[in-house]
Design a protein around this motif. Sequence first.
Motif, PDB file in Angstrom:
ATOM      1  N   UNK A  40       0.824  -1.189   0.000  1.00 54.35           N
ATOM      2  CA  UNK A  40       0.000   0.000   0.000  1.00 54.35           C
ATOM      3  C   UNK A  40       0.872   1.259   0.000  1.00 54.35           C
ATOM      4  N   UNK A  41       0.437   2.232  -0.751  1.00 52.31           N
ATOM      5  CA  UNK A  41       1.050   3.564  -0.782  1.00 52.31           C
ATOM      6  C   UNK A  41       2.540   3.576  -1.114  1.00 52.31           C
ATOM      7  N   UNK A  42       2.940   2.908  -2.211  1.00 56.37           N
ATOM      8  CA  UNK A  42       4.361   3.005  -2.569  1.00 56.37           C
ATOM      9  C   UNK A  42       4.692   4.432  -2.973  1.00 56.37           C
ATOM     10  N   UNK A  43       5.792   4.923  -2.464  1.00 58.11           N
ATOM     11  CA  UNK A  43       6.150   6.308  -2.738  1.00 58.11           C
ATOM     12  C   UNK A  43       6.929   6.459  -4.031  1.00 58.11           C
ATOM     13  N   UNK A  44       7.713   5.471  -4.424  1.00 58.70           N
ATOM     14  CA  UNK A  44       8.537   5.631  -5.617  1.00 58.70           C
ATOM     15  C   UNK A  44       8.619   4.360  -6.445  1.00 58.70           C
ATOM     16  N   UNK A  45       7.650   3.471  -6.293  1.00 57.06           N
ATOM     17  CA  UNK A  45       7.656   2.218  -7.051  1.00 57.06           C
ATOM     18  C   UNK A  45       6.247   1.913  -7.545  1.00 57.06           C
ATOM     19  N   UNK A  94      11.362  -9.122 -11.367  1.00 56.96           N
ATOM     20  CA  UNK A  94      11.999  -9.431 -10.087  1.00 56.96           C
ATOM     21  C   UNK A  94      13.378 -10.056 -10.322  1.00 56.96           C
ATOM     22  N   UNK A  95      13.452 -10.965 -11.260  1.00 50.67           N
ATOM     23  CA  UNK A  95      14.705 -11.669 -11.511  1.00 50.67           C
ATOM     24  C   UNK A  95      15.789 -10.743 -12.055  1.00 50.67           C
ATOM     25  N   UNK A  96      15.453  -9.968 -13.069  1.00 46.68           N
ATOM     26  CA  UNK A  96      16.460  -9.188 -13.788  1.00 46.68           C
ATOM     27  C   UNK A  96      16.417  -7.683 -13.528  1.00 46.68           C
ATOM     28  N   UNK A  97      15.426  -7.222 -12.785  1.00 45.12           N
ATOM     29  CA  UNK A  97      15.292  -5.802 -12.505  1.00 45.12           C
ATOM     30  C   UNK A  97      14.645  -5.057 -13.659  1.00 45.12           C
ATOM     31  N   UNK A 155      14.452   1.432 -12.140  1.00 44.73           N
ATOM     32  CA  UNK A 155      15.105   1.668 -10.847  1.00 44.73           C
ATOM     33  C   UNK A 155      15.145   0.439  -9.938  1.00 44.73           C
ATOM     34  N   UNK A 156      14.423  -0.599 -10.315  1.00 44.50           N
ATOM     35  CA  UNK A 156      14.378  -1.802  -9.477  1.00 44.50           C
ATOM     36  C   UNK A 156      15.599  -2.672  -9.762  1.00 44.50           C
ATOM     37  N   UNK A 157      16.304  -3.072  -8.706  1.00 44.54           N
ATOM     38  CA  UNK A 157      17.473  -3.928  -8.918  1.00 44.54           C
ATOM     39  C   UNK A 157      17.062  -5.359  -9.260  1.00 44.54           C
TER      40      UNK A 157
END
Length: 81
Positions: A26-31, A49-52, A55-57
């Motif tokens: 809930x309420x993600x600020x930057x994702x 999720x596996x490879x990003x 901005x997500x690693x």
Amino acid sequence: FAPEQIAKGEALFAHNCATCHGVRMRNPQWAINLKEFPHDAHARFVDSVTFGKRNMPAWEDVLNPADIEALWSYVVAGEPD
């Protein structure tokens, strides 16, 4: 999904994902808001999720395929609106 799988996904989410995606999704600020992630986009979720993505690693060195499936079960079924 089995309740145990959802519970595992919830624990993994709290430990690895909540910082960016919000507590209990809930309420993600930057994702991305995972409560709105399309439930028919399993392959997209696993790939992100596996490879990003952007901005997500990448999590391939941290989470194994069973962990990612548990996260998917939590995203899809773990938190009622």
